[in-house]
Enzyme design. Structure first.
Site, PDB file in Angstrom:
ATOM      1  N   GLU A   1       0.841  -1.199   0.000  1.00  0.00           N
ATOM      2  CA  GLU A   1       0.000   0.000   0.000  1.00  0.00           C
ATOM      3  C   GLU A   1       0.878   1.252   0.000  1.00  0.00           C
ATOM      4  O   GLU A   1       1.855   1.334   0.733  1.00  0.00           O
ATOM      5  CB  GLU A   1      -0.938  -0.023   1.232  1.00  0.00           C
ATOM      6  CG  GLU A   1      -1.633   1.274   1.578  1.00  0.00           C
ATOM      7  CD  GLU A   1      -2.521   1.845   0.474  1.00  0.00           C
ATOM      8  OE1 GLU A   1      -3.330   1.101  -0.098  1.00  0.00           O
ATOM      9  OE2 GLU A   1      -2.400   3.055   0.185  1.00  0.00           O
TER      10      GLU A   1
ATOM     11  N   HIS B   1     -32.673  -8.873  23.275  1.00  0.00           N
ATOM     12  CA  HIS B   1     -31.499  -9.508  23.869  1.00  0.00           C
ATOM     13  C   HIS B   1     -31.603 -11.018  23.657  1.00  0.00           C
ATOM     14  O   HIS B   1     -32.677 -11.581  23.864  1.00  0.00           O
ATOM     15  CB  HIS B   1     -31.457  -9.210  25.370  1.00  0.00           C
ATOM     16  CG  HIS B   1     -30.345  -9.914  26.073  1.00  0.00           C
ATOM     17  ND1 HIS B   1     -29.034  -9.516  25.960  1.00  0.00           N
ATOM     18  CD2 HIS B   1     -30.348 -11.007  26.881  1.00  0.00           C
ATOM     19  CE1 HIS B   1     -28.281 -10.326  26.668  1.00  0.00           C
ATOM     20  NE2 HIS B   1     -29.039 -11.241  27.247  1.00  0.00           N
TER      21      HIS B   1
HETATM   22  P1  NAI Z   1      -9.768   1.903  -3.264  1.00  0.00           P
HETATM   23  O1  NAI Z   1      -9.765   3.316  -3.739  1.00  0.00           O
HETATM   24  O2  NAI Z   1     -10.695   1.474  -2.203  1.00  0.00           O
HETATM   25  O3  NAI Z   1      -8.287   1.531  -2.754  1.00  0.00           O
HETATM   26  C1  NAI Z   1      -7.152   1.613  -3.585  1.00  0.00           C
HETATM   27  C2  NAI Z   1      -5.910   1.584  -2.708  1.00  0.00           C
HETATM   28  O4  NAI Z   1      -4.773   1.476  -3.551  1.00  0.00           O
HETATM   29  C3  NAI Z   1      -5.724   2.851  -1.885  1.00  0.00           C
HETATM   30  O5  NAI Z   1      -5.469   2.481  -0.553  1.00  0.00           O
HETATM   31  C4  NAI Z   1      -4.519   3.524  -2.541  1.00  0.00           C
HETATM   32  O6  NAI Z   1      -3.774   4.298  -1.638  1.00  0.00           O
HETATM   33  C5  NAI Z   1      -3.741   2.333  -3.067  1.00  0.00           C
HETATM   34  N1  NAI Z   1      -2.816   2.615  -4.152  1.00  0.00           N
HETATM   35  C6  NAI Z   1      -3.040   3.403  -5.234  1.00  0.00           C
HETATM   36  N2  NAI Z   1      -1.949   3.417  -6.032  1.00  0.00           N
HETATM   37  C7  NAI Z   1      -1.012   2.607  -5.453  1.00  0.00           C
HETATM   38  C8  NAI Z   1       0.326   2.193  -5.803  1.00  0.00           C
HETATM   39  N3  NAI Z   1       0.919   2.625  -6.909  1.00  0.00           N
HETATM   40  N4  NAI Z   1       0.984   1.350  -4.976  1.00  0.00           N
HETATM   41  C9  NAI Z   1       0.388   0.915  -3.839  1.00  0.00           C
HETATM   42  N5  NAI Z   1      -0.870   1.268  -3.470  1.00  0.00           N
HETATM   43  C10 NAI Z   1      -1.576   2.102  -4.260  1.00  0.00           C
HETATM   44  O7  NAI Z   1      -9.924   1.040  -4.598  1.00  0.00           O
HETATM   45  P2  NAI Z   1     -10.351  -0.478  -4.821  1.00  0.00           P
HETATM   46  O8  NAI Z   1     -10.140  -1.299  -3.600  1.00  0.00           O
HETATM   47  O9  NAI Z   1      -9.663  -0.873  -6.078  1.00  0.00           O
HETATM   48  O10 NAI Z   1     -11.898  -0.374  -5.068  1.00  0.00           O
HETATM   49  C11 NAI Z   1     -12.394   0.360  -6.197  1.00  0.00           C
HETATM   50  C12 NAI Z   1     -13.791   0.861  -5.946  1.00  0.00           C
HETATM   51  O11 NAI Z   1     -14.711  -0.203  -5.859  1.00  0.00           O
HETATM   52  C13 NAI Z   1     -13.880   1.672  -4.686  1.00  0.00           C
HETATM   53  O12 NAI Z   1     -14.546   2.868  -4.946  1.00  0.00           O
HETATM   54  C14 NAI Z   1     -14.687   0.801  -3.767  1.00  0.00           C
HETATM   55  O13 NAI Z   1     -15.494   1.557  -2.889  1.00  0.00           O
HETATM   56  C15 NAI Z   1     -15.514  -0.047  -4.719  1.00  0.00           C
HETATM   57  N6  NAI Z   1     -15.788  -1.337  -4.094  1.00  0.00           N
HETATM   58  C16 NAI Z   1     -16.640  -1.390  -3.049  1.00  0.00           C
HETATM   59  C17 NAI Z   1     -16.857  -2.572  -2.388  1.00  0.00           C
HETATM   60  C18 NAI Z   1     -17.771  -2.591  -1.206  1.00  0.00           C
HETATM   61  O14 NAI Z   1     -18.547  -1.673  -1.041  1.00  0.00           O
HETATM   62  N7  NAI Z   1     -17.677  -3.591  -0.341  1.00  0.00           N
HETATM   63  C19 NAI Z   1     -16.212  -3.815  -2.800  1.00  0.00           C
HETATM   64  C20 NAI Z   1     -15.307  -3.635  -3.872  1.00  0.00           C
HETATM   65  C21 NAI Z   1     -15.129  -2.439  -4.495  1.00  0.00           C
END
Ligand code: NAI
Length: 461
Positions: free
Chosen positions: A199, A440
């Protein structure tokens, strides 16, 4: 070709919900979808299949770690990966077919193919031009990639490839400690992979409450996930069965190499709006994101956009709400979305759920607030189920006691949060929650206890 009141481009949760509501409100509606099945990313390669794998792998974890303690002895289940993928595919099929049924029930036309908008009021699919008084763009998003990291969906995969791997990798490296990285990282860790999450930032799940970040990371570490924080991924070099990944530690600029059988790129998503032809019509776009007004209408009359194609969290339920609101507006009603009460859930174990403001955001905004916190250790049901890790935290205005936000790590967090959402929609105080009788023994008593902690104190803490 046929003329419609509304044509929606994209049959994900934003588009299909918008279509159903349009049809319910008497509008002649069609949806353009190029995928073989309805439901978009969420149902086909996102939320739903990942929940199937989370459920299966969590069940295995329960069998391995908790069954014997409850007197359930026997050989631990072994993993039949092919069958697990079949189960996941059956779940997808059941859900996508369900949407097809709803389309038929509501007399919504599915125009199969990829659509573009040659002019306001027109949607082109293949060689056919369909006309509509209003067009709603609900074309969703796609995984964003990193320079130097080439995705082949076999060794270097996005969430799409990670849901259909040929086998369970021995070593999985996840780039990005966001929602996707942690959910799928959990799946493969439970299935026996050695998982390393790299990360860029110092904390996991950016933007979430710091208490939540710390508690979740501690718990995931205990489950065997390894974290390399403050690291920028430089490149991957992939062969047929494994990859080398190079990253730089930000603290000292040192370069390191890690090997993996699978690399999952989970560094966010970007709007999927290429090829729609919107810019040529004068629709304002910023890095693929469509700019809309308060009514979700673009600068071009009769063209609307919702969900992942516009600003805001990329969440299925946010898109659904926008879809319903636009439909209601098009039918002459008053559609509305309350953006301050949109919950977010991470389906790890423990589960995480949040709504409203974080402590950090309130501090930055200079709001005088109070936090009421209750640990699941004090909740009888959670202890009984070996799920007493985590807490409920409710944030309230110190003077008025009005609820400003809530953050939960623990059992059924994704269900419990909705009690707080409803309370917030009604402008409730923590005292309103605290005075509500809770059955409960339930997990939801922890919510009540956190609300009590905003006042004179929780009982079981
Ligand atoms: P995210 O935006 O949640 O997380 C991406 C992470 O990658 C961040 O922590 C960022 O700092 C890191 N990052 C970026 N560039 C990097 C690099 N070069 N090297 C290392 N780390 C780096 O994106 P994610 O997990 O891909 O999800 C995408 C979207 O899909 C989000 O908006 C999320 O809310 C949505 N989603 C929602 C879910 C849920 O509601 N349960 C489940 C899956 C996805």
């Amino acid at each position: 070709m046929a003329n419609y009141d509304v044509i929606i481009i994209g049959a994900g949760p934003g588009g299909y919900v918008c279509a159903i509501r349009c049809a319910q409100l008497g509008l002649k509606t069609a949806v353009v979808e190029g995928r073989e099945t309805l439901g978009g990313t969420c149902l086909n390669v996102g939320c739903i299949p990942s929940k199937a794998l989370l459920h299966a792998s969590h069940s295995l974890h329960e069998a391995q770690h908790n069954f014997a303690r409850m007197g359930l002895k026997g050989k631990s289940p072994s993993i039949d990966w092919k069958q697990m993928l079949t189960y996941k595919d059956e779940v997808i099929e059941g859900n996508t077919k369900g949407i097809e049924f709803l389309f038929k029930k509501n007399k919504i036309d599915w125009i199969k193919g990829w659509g573009s908008v040659p002019a306001a009021g027109q949607v082109k699919v293949g060689d056919d031009i369909h006309t509509a008084n209003n067009i709603v763009i609900a074309s969703g998003s796609e995984p964003s990639t990193l320079p130097g990291v080439e995705v082949d969906e076999k060794v270097v995969v996005t969430s799409t490839g990670a849901l259909a791997l040929g086998k369970i990798p021995k070593r999985l490296v996840v780039i990005g400690a966001g929602v996707i990285g942690l959910e799928l990282g959990s799946v493969y860790a439970r299935l026996g992979a050695q998982v390393t999450v790299i990360e860029f930032l110092k904390e996991i799940t950016p933007g979430m409450d710091k208490d939540v970040q710390k508690t979740l990371q501690r718990s995931l570490k205990k489950q065997g996930l390894n974290f390399i924080m403050g690291a920028a991924v430089q490149k991957t070099e992939a062969g047929k069965t494994k990859a080398k990944l190079t990253y730089k530690l930000l603290k000292d600029d040192s370069e390191h190499v890690i090997e993996a059988d699978t690399v999952l790129v989970a560094t966010g998503r970007r709007p999927f709006t290429d090829g729609l032809g919107l810019e040529a019509l004068g629709v304002v776009m910023e890095r693929g994101q469509i700019q809309v007004g308060k009514d979700w209408q673009t600068g071009v009359k009769g063209i609307y956009a919702i969900g992942d194609t516009i600003a805001g969290p990329m969440l299925a339920h946010k898109a659904e709400d926008e879809g319903m609101a636009v439909a209601e507006q098009l039918a002459g009603k008053h559609g509305h979305v309350n953006y301050s009460v949109i919950p977010g859930v991470i389906y790890t174990a423990p589960e995480v759920a949040s709504v409203g403001q974080t402590e950090q955001a309130l501090k930055e905004a200079g709001v005088d607030f109070k936090a009421g916190k209750f640990q699941f250790m004090g909740n009888a049901r959670a202890k009984t189920n070996f799920a007493a890790e985590g807490f409920v935290k409710i944030l309230v205005d110190r003077k008025t006691d009005r609820i400003l936000g809530a953050h939960i790590v623990g059992p059924a967090a994704g269900e419990l949060i909705h009690e707080v959402c409803v309370a917030m929609e009604f402008g409730a105080s923590a005292e309103d929650l605290a005075l509500t009788c809770h059955a409960h023994p339930t997990f939801s008593e922890a919510v009540r206890e956190a609300a009590l902690a905003c006042g004179d104190g929780a009982i079981h803490m």
